[in-house]
Write a protein that holds these residues in place. Structure first.
Motif, PDB file in Angstrom:
ATOM      1  N   TYR A  11       0.839  -1.186   0.000  1.00  0.00           N
ATOM      2  CA  TYR A  11       0.000   0.000   0.000  1.00  0.00           C
ATOM      3  C   TYR A  11       0.881   1.245   0.000  1.00  0.00           C
ATOM      4  O   TYR A  11       2.033   1.224   0.421  1.00  0.00           O
ATOM      5  CB  TYR A  11      -0.872   0.052   1.266  1.00  0.00           C
ATOM      6  CG  TYR A  11      -1.934  -1.003   1.383  1.00  0.00           C
ATOM      7  CD1 TYR A  11      -1.663  -2.246   1.939  1.00  0.00           C
ATOM      8  CD2 TYR A  11      -3.243  -0.750   0.977  1.00  0.00           C
ATOM      9  CE1 TYR A  11      -2.653  -3.209   2.084  1.00  0.00           C
ATOM     10  CE2 TYR A  11      -4.245  -1.702   1.117  1.00  0.00           C
ATOM     11  CZ  TYR A  11      -3.936  -2.928   1.675  1.00  0.00           C
ATOM     12  OH  TYR A  11      -4.928  -3.870   1.816  1.00  0.00           O
ATOM     13  N   PHE A  67       4.311   7.177   2.378  1.00  0.00           N
ATOM     14  CA  PHE A  67       4.394   6.161   3.422  1.00  0.00           C
ATOM     15  C   PHE A  67       3.999   4.836   2.761  1.00  0.00           C
ATOM     16  O   PHE A  67       2.874   4.687   2.285  1.00  0.00           O
ATOM     17  CB  PHE A  67       3.431   6.535   4.554  1.00  0.00           C
ATOM     18  CG  PHE A  67       3.556   5.727   5.809  1.00  0.00           C
ATOM     19  CD1 PHE A  67       2.422   5.327   6.506  1.00  0.00           C
ATOM     20  CD2 PHE A  67       4.789   5.390   6.330  1.00  0.00           C
ATOM     21  CE1 PHE A  67       2.526   4.598   7.685  1.00  0.00           C
ATOM     22  CE2 PHE A  67       4.911   4.659   7.508  1.00  0.00           C
ATOM     23  CZ  PHE A  67       3.761   4.258   8.185  1.00  0.00           C
ATOM     24  N   ILE A  86       3.396   0.836   3.040  1.00  0.00           N
ATOM     25  CA  ILE A  86       3.057  -0.153   4.066  1.00  0.00           C
ATOM     26  C   ILE A  86       2.747  -1.489   3.404  1.00  0.00           C
ATOM     27  O   ILE A  86       2.041  -1.525   2.392  1.00  0.00           O
ATOM     28  CB  ILE A  86       1.816   0.266   4.887  1.00  0.00           C
ATOM     29  CG1 ILE A  86       1.814   1.762   5.201  1.00  0.00           C
ATOM     30  CG2 ILE A  86       1.738  -0.521   6.189  1.00  0.00           C
ATOM     31  CD1 ILE A  86       0.531   2.260   5.833  1.00  0.00           C
ATOM     32  N   PHE A 138      -0.405  -5.657   9.343  1.00  0.00           N
ATOM     33  CA  PHE A 138       0.428  -4.680   8.668  1.00  0.00           C
ATOM     34  C   PHE A 138       1.824  -4.585   9.271  1.00  0.00           C
ATOM     35  O   PHE A 138       2.012  -4.734  10.481  1.00  0.00           O
ATOM     36  CB  PHE A 138      -0.229  -3.297   8.738  1.00  0.00           C
ATOM     37  CG  PHE A 138      -1.396  -3.155   7.812  1.00  0.00           C
ATOM     38  CD1 PHE A 138      -2.651  -3.608   8.178  1.00  0.00           C
ATOM     39  CD2 PHE A 138      -1.233  -2.579   6.562  1.00  0.00           C
ATOM     40  CE1 PHE A 138      -3.728  -3.492   7.309  1.00  0.00           C
ATOM     41  CE2 PHE A 138      -2.303  -2.457   5.689  1.00  0.00           C
ATOM     42  CZ  PHE A 138      -3.551  -2.911   6.070  1.00  0.00           C
ATOM     43  N   GLY A 139       2.789  -4.329   8.396  1.00  0.00           N
ATOM     44  CA  GLY A 139       4.100  -3.937   8.860  1.00  0.00           C
ATOM     45  C   GLY A 139       4.028  -2.500   9.375  1.00  0.00           C
ATOM     46  O   GLY A 139       3.028  -1.815   9.173  1.00  0.00           O
ATOM     47  N   PRO A 140       5.094  -2.041  10.020  1.00  0.00           N
ATOM     48  CA  PRO A 140       5.087  -0.695  10.606  1.00  0.00           C
ATOM     49  C   PRO A 140       5.216   0.433   9.581  1.00  0.00           C
ATOM     50  O   PRO A 140       5.059   1.593   9.932  1.00  0.00           O
ATOM     51  CB  PRO A 140       6.287  -0.712  11.549  1.00  0.00           C
ATOM     52  CG  PRO A 140       7.182  -1.755  10.981  1.00  0.00           C
ATOM     53  CD  PRO A 140       6.299  -2.788  10.374  1.00  0.00           C
ATOM     54  N   GLY A 141       5.487   0.085   8.329  1.00  0.00           N
ATOM     55  CA  GLY A 141       5.565   1.106   7.297  1.00  0.00           C
ATOM     56  C   GLY A 141       6.964   1.632   7.063  1.00  0.00           C
ATOM     57  O   GLY A 141       7.841   1.546   7.942  1.00  0.00           O
TER      58      GLY A 141
END
Lengths: 109, 117
Positions: free
Chosen positions: B36, B91, B93, B108-111
């Motif tokens: 994303y 950003f 993600i 989700f990963g932390p981005g």
């Protein structure tokens, strides 16, 4: 088409209860998710509903009515740290999520 | 359980260079991962679906030659932003679905915050 609607912004007071609504129209339905996203961070999973009814998890509850294409997230005993964006998402086909634009919740003292 | 990591957390690069972002599922296997992009005060925008052992599926309007995705193993997907430009600053993600929160839940990963100068 596919559409998910939720209010853009809400304001509530610390200690109160707030309900964030979500309506959806999607071509497929494999469940509805709520995520919390603090500013500058990635979303974190809050709840999942696939059958009609209420799912309760501590201070947070989520409700689903498939016939009405409607869900809500209920937050009780609001705390300042609950100030965040709340994202409603529907799981469609191919494991993809269809996202609402999010509801920005401000909790005031 | 259901932890997803991303590396790096942030990166600053010069215009024209390439940047690689890694996404790992730490305690589960993921045949599918999602990438994303999110601009300030906007919603998540799905860029592509990463598939282990096959080509990624890109969303309409996302240039596959600019955003290269490689799903190298059941726990690793990488996104390479090639010839980055300032408008690519965003950003990024990743997420990976697994049967966690009662359904096929995306974690989700932390981005990764990318800034292109």
């Amino acid at each position: 088409g596919q559409n998910i609607d939720q209010p853009t912004e809400m304001t509530a007071t610390e200690g109160a209860i707030v309900q964030i609504n979500c309506t959806y129209q999607t071509s497929g339905f494999n469940g509805l998710f709520w995520y919390q996203q603090h500013a500058g961070e990635a979303p974190t999973f809050l709840s999942y509903n696939v059958l009609d009814g209420l799912e309760e998890k501590g201070r947070f509850s989520s409700f689903l009515s498939r016939s009405k294409g409607y869900s809500y997230l209920l937050l009780k005993e609001l705390q300042m740290k609950d100030s965040a964006s709340y994202l409603c998402a529907v799981s469609g086909n191919n494991r993809k999520l269809i996202w609402g634009l999010g509801t920005s919740l401000a909790v005031n003292p | 359980g259901a932890v997803v990591s991303q590396h790096p957390s942030w990166v600053i690069c010069k215009s024209g260079t390439s940047v690689k972002i890694e996404c790992r599922s730490l305690d589960f296997q993921a045949t599918t991962m999602f990438w994303y992009r999110q601009f300030p005060k906007q919603s998540l925008m799905l860029m592509a679906t990463s598939n282990e052992g096959s080509k990624a599926t890109y969303e309409q309007g996302v240039e596959k030659d600019k955003f290269l995705i490689n799903h190298a193993s059941l726990t690793l997907s990488t996104l390479t932003v090639t010839s980055a430009h300032p408008e690519d600053s965003s950003f990024y993600i990743c997420s990976a679905p697994t049967l966690g929160g009662g359904g096929d839940t995306q974690y989700f990963g932390p981005g990764t915050r990318l800034t292109v100068l």
